[in-house]
Scaffold this motif. Structure first.
Motif, PDB file in Angstrom:
ATOM      1  N   ASP A  85       0.700  -1.127   0.103  1.00  0.00           N
ATOM      2  CA  ASP A  85      -0.002   0.134   0.085  1.00  0.00           C
ATOM      3  C   ASP A  85       0.791   1.212  -0.086  1.00  0.00           C
ATOM      4  N   TYR A  86       1.459   1.759  -1.229  1.00  0.00           N
ATOM      5  CA  TYR A  86       2.163   2.810  -1.112  1.00  0.00           C
ATOM      6  C   TYR A  86       1.297   3.926  -1.841  1.00  0.00           C
ATOM      7  N   PRO A  87       1.086   4.951  -0.849  1.00  0.00           N
ATOM      8  CA  PRO A  87       0.212   6.063  -1.322  1.00  0.00           C
ATOM      9  C   PRO A  87       1.077   7.132  -1.941  1.00  0.00           C
ATOM     10  N   ILE A  88       2.424   7.238  -2.067  1.00  0.00           N
ATOM     11  CA  ILE A  88       3.067   8.278  -2.641  1.00  0.00           C
ATOM     12  C   ILE A  88       4.177   7.436  -3.663  1.00  0.00           C
ATOM     13  N   ILE A  89       4.219   7.893  -5.001  1.00  0.00           N
ATOM     14  CA  ILE A  89       4.845   7.364  -5.901  1.00  0.00           C
ATOM     15  C   ILE A  89       5.465   8.471  -6.585  1.00  0.00           C
ATOM     16  N   PRO A  90       6.980   8.568  -6.508  1.00  0.00           N
ATOM     17  CA  PRO A  90       7.534   9.423  -7.163  1.00  0.00           C
ATOM     18  C   PRO A  90       7.761   9.055  -8.616  1.00  0.00           C
ATOM     19  N   TYR A  91       7.391  10.042  -9.610  1.00  0.00           N
ATOM     20  CA  TYR A  91       7.634   9.816 -10.850  1.00  0.00           C
ATOM     21  C   TYR A  91       8.099  11.082 -11.712  1.00  0.00           C
ATOM     22  N   PHE A  92       9.553  11.056 -11.848  1.00  0.00           N
ATOM     23  CA  PHE A  92      10.073  12.312 -12.398  1.00  0.00           C
ATOM     24  C   PHE A  92      10.020  13.361 -11.739  1.00  0.00           C
ATOM     25  N   ASP A  93       9.149  14.565 -12.420  1.00  0.00           N
ATOM     26  CA  ASP A  93       8.881  15.790 -11.759  1.00  0.00           C
ATOM     27  C   ASP A  93       7.375  15.947 -11.223  1.00  0.00           C
ATOM     28  N   LYS A  94       6.994  14.619 -10.954  1.00  0.00           N
ATOM     29  CA  LYS A  94       5.553  14.801 -10.290  1.00  0.00           C
ATOM     30  C   LYS A  94       5.457  13.747  -9.246  1.00  0.00           C
ATOM     31  N   TRP A  95       4.329  13.333  -8.622  1.00  0.00           N
ATOM     32  CA  TRP A  95       3.916  12.549  -7.663  1.00  0.00           C
ATOM     33  C   TRP A  95       2.639  11.994  -8.143  1.00  0.00           C
ATOM     34  N   ILE A  96       2.426  10.445  -7.914  1.00  0.00           N
ATOM     35  CA  ILE A  96       1.106  10.068  -7.887  1.00  0.00           C
ATOM     36  C   ILE A  96       0.504   9.823  -6.645  1.00  0.00           C
ATOM     37  N   LEU A  97      -0.399  10.355  -6.211  1.00  0.00           N
ATOM     38  CA  LEU A  97      -1.219  10.090  -5.093  1.00  0.00           C
ATOM     39  C   LEU A  97      -2.291   9.125  -5.033  1.00  0.00           C
ATOM     40  N   VAL A  98      -2.065   8.179  -3.916  1.00  0.00           N
ATOM     41  CA  VAL A  98      -3.222   7.091  -3.874  1.00  0.00           C
ATOM     42  C   VAL A  98      -3.861   7.204  -2.645  1.00  0.00           C
ATOM     43  N   GLU A  99      -5.166   7.546  -2.814  1.00  0.00           N
ATOM     44  CA  GLU A  99      -5.807   7.656  -1.689  1.00  0.00           C
ATOM     45  C   GLU A  99      -6.935   6.648  -1.938  1.00  0.00           C
ATOM     46  N   PRO A 100      -6.963   5.307  -1.252  1.00  0.00           N
ATOM     47  CA  PRO A 100      -7.856   4.099  -1.587  1.00  0.00           C
ATOM     48  C   PRO A 100      -9.180   4.558  -1.195  1.00  0.00           C
ATOM     49  N   SER A 101      -9.524   5.538  -0.577  1.00  0.00           N
ATOM     50  CA  SER A 101     -10.907   5.695  -0.412  1.00  0.00           C
ATOM     51  C   SER A 101     -11.476   6.563  -1.639  1.00  0.00           C
ATOM     52  N   SER A 102     -10.733   6.881  -2.533  1.00  0.00           N
ATOM     53  CA  SER A 102     -11.045   7.539  -3.777  1.00  0.00           C
ATOM     54  C   SER A 102     -10.816   6.785  -4.958  1.00  0.00           C
ATOM     55  N   ASP A 103     -11.955   6.970  -5.942  1.00  0.00           N
ATOM     56  CA  ASP A 103     -12.012   6.349  -7.127  1.00  0.00           C
ATOM     57  C   ASP A 103     -11.099   6.697  -8.132  1.00  0.00           C
ATOM     58  N   THR A 104     -10.333   7.963  -7.832  1.00  0.00           N
ATOM     59  CA  THR A 104      -9.362   8.589  -8.641  1.00  0.00           C
ATOM     60  C   THR A 104      -7.994   8.676  -8.081  1.00  0.00           C
ATOM     61  N   LEU A 105      -7.051   8.185  -8.886  1.00  0.00           N
ATOM     62  CA  LEU A 105      -5.731   8.433  -8.467  1.00  0.00           C
ATOM     63  C   LEU A 105      -5.084   9.762  -9.155  1.00  0.00           C
ATOM     64  N   TYR A 106      -4.348  10.559  -8.483  1.00  0.00           N
ATOM     65  CA  TYR A 106      -4.160  11.825  -9.144  1.00  0.00           C
ATOM     66  C   TYR A 106      -2.229  12.060  -9.252  1.00  0.00           C
ATOM     67  N   ARG A 107      -2.180  12.883 -10.483  1.00  0.00           N
ATOM     68  CA  ARG A 107      -0.773  13.484 -10.369  1.00  0.00           C
ATOM     69  C   ARG A 107      -0.789  14.717  -9.704  1.00  0.00           C
ATOM     70  N   TYR A 108       0.376  14.725  -8.684  1.00  0.00           N
ATOM     71  CA  TYR A 108       0.548  16.102  -8.274  1.00  0.00           C
ATOM     72  C   TYR A 108       1.997  16.762  -8.533  1.00  0.00           C
ATOM     73  N   PHE A 109       2.058  18.119  -8.901  1.00  0.00           N
ATOM     74  CA  PHE A 109       3.085  18.606  -9.573  1.00  0.00           C
ATOM     75  C   PHE A 109       3.800  19.425  -8.535  1.00  0.00           C
ATOM     76  N   SER A 110       5.076  20.037  -9.020  1.00  0.00           N
ATOM     77  CA  SER A 110       5.821  20.824  -8.135  1.00  0.00           C
ATOM     78  C   SER A 110       5.275  22.127  -7.806  1.00  0.00           C
ATOM     79  N   ASP A 111       4.480  22.474  -8.753  1.00  0.00           N
ATOM     80  CA  ASP A 111       3.702  24.032  -8.669  1.00  0.00           C
ATOM     81  C   ASP A 111       2.523  23.781  -7.772  1.00  0.00           C
TER      82      ASP A 111
END
Length: 384
Positions: A222-248
């Motif tokens: 259960d990895y909630p934060i995944i680094p991916y180059f200049d962004k982050w993938i955020l995994v909230e298991p209670s949500s039906d959507t996984l998000y990309r989060y950017f440095s800005d």
């Protein structure tokens, strides 16, 4: 005061995201694909130097440009620092009850090579302690009140990004899961709000009748934060959507899972492990306990192929073995250079070497090992 980041995804954002939004049906049957590890990742092997002082179990906590930070799996407080060739540099132990000490090392050590600092997450004490690379105490700060940071990562020069996995004995969890905090004092730089209807815990209460024990368990991947180059993938298991989060500090939808998590009983969670240029590796994990599985949870390994725009089950083999040696792609995510790392145990490598089952650099490394040697760290890196 903390700046609250409320994410409103409007029509424009939806339109911009439609083209690259991936949908994953966690109940579907997918066809199988076989891959060779070296075809899409660079592989590096690092034999950790074995001496009386640097004898360790090879639990990698962080890898920088110059050093590797390793601990044992047991809570003995030892932190080993090796250089990138595997030579032992320093052994540190600051375990204790004092203000400059940790009681355990849980869910992470963050390495900041630019500042020659490491951040040790002592989750049970709800504190992060900062040391230099010789083990000298520099400062400490508490988790946000009421929070318990399960994972911490290096966000930028000034901040860490954290996941709050706290819940109480009644199973009530904090709705706010992700935050960015100052490296200096732990103050909140940003709180990241992911829209959810209600919090669903991944933790399962397990009753082991044979041992007469009851305990809470969460999936090991259960990895909630995944680094991916200049962004982050955020995994909230209670949500039906996984998000990309950017440095800005902008955020966009990335993957939508179906059926909706709240429609399922038991729930099937969608977790990501790491992402490469072409493939996204993930798992569908059912929230039920099965004593016959690896960590108790029935799971399906899935992979999204960006080139084919399709989802597959997969099997991956390491080409440095002459026999078909399977690689499991569900280890902890790394950073923008190193996708992940895995320890290879010396007795297994010695046996494979004696049977002439190894090739190339791995064969070279195994030739100098014995069964008492430290593990060899296999780095899986983005292709250059």
């Amino acid at each position: 005061s903390a700046t609250i980041l409320s994410v409103m995804i409007g029509c424009t954002e939806k339109q911009r995201s439609t083209d690259d939004l991936i949908t994953v049906d966690v109940t579907a049957g997918y066809s199988q694909k076989e891959l060779i590890l070296q075809d899409f990742l660079d592989v590096e092997y690092i034999p950790l130097e074995t001496t009386d002082e640097f004898l360790c179990q090879g639990f990698v906590r962080a890898i920088g440009k110059e050093i590797i930070v390793v601990t044992n799996y047991v809570n003995d407080g030892n932190i080993f620092i090796f250089d990138r060739s595997g030579k032992g540099l320093k052994k540190i132990n600051r375990k204790g009850q004092g203000g400059e000490e940790y009681t355990n090392i849980s869910r992470g050590i963050v390495l900041d090579e630019d500042c020659s600092e490491m951040f040790v997450n002592n989750r049970s004490a709800r504190r992060i302690l900062v040391y230099d690379l010789d083990g000298n105490f520099k400062r400490s700060f508490k988790h946000k009140e009421g929070a318990g940071y399960n994972y911490i990562y290096n966000f930028d020069r000034e901040n860490l990004i954290c996941y709050d996995g706290a819940y109480n004995n009644d199973g009530e969890a904090n709705e706010q899961s992700f935050m960015i905090i100052s490296k200096q004092d732990g103050s909140i730089t940003k709180e990241i709000h992911i829209p959810i209807e209600e919090k669903i815990l991944t933790a399962l209460i397990v009753k082991d009748e044979a041992k007469n024990m009851t305990y809470a368990s969460t999936p090991s991947t259960d990895y909630p934060i995944i680094p991916y180059f200049d962004k982050w993938i955020l995994v909230e298991p209670s949500s039906d959507t996984l998000y990309r989060y950017f440095s800005d500090h902008t955020m966009r939808p990335f993957i939508v899972r179906t059926p909706p998590i709240r429609s399922m009983e038991p729930e099937v969670f969608l977790f990501l492990s790491f992402l490469t240029d072409r493939y996204y590796f993930m798992e569908a994990i059912k929230k039920e306990w099965n004593f016959g599985t690896n960590d108790g949870y029935p799971r399906t390994n899935l992979m999204y192929d960006k080139q084919e725009k399709a989802i597959f089950k997969y099997t991956i083999y390491n080409d440095d073995y002459s026999s078909k040696m399977r690689v499991y792609m569900n280890s902890e995510p790394g950073d923008d250079e190193i996708v992940t790392w895995q320890p290879l145990q010396a007795p297994d490598l010695v046996e494979a070497y004696e049977k002439d089952q190894l090739k190339g650099r791995l064969k070279e490394v195994a030739s100098i090992l014995n069964e008492e040697s430290n593990p060899v760290i296999m780095l899986l890196k983005h292709k250059k």
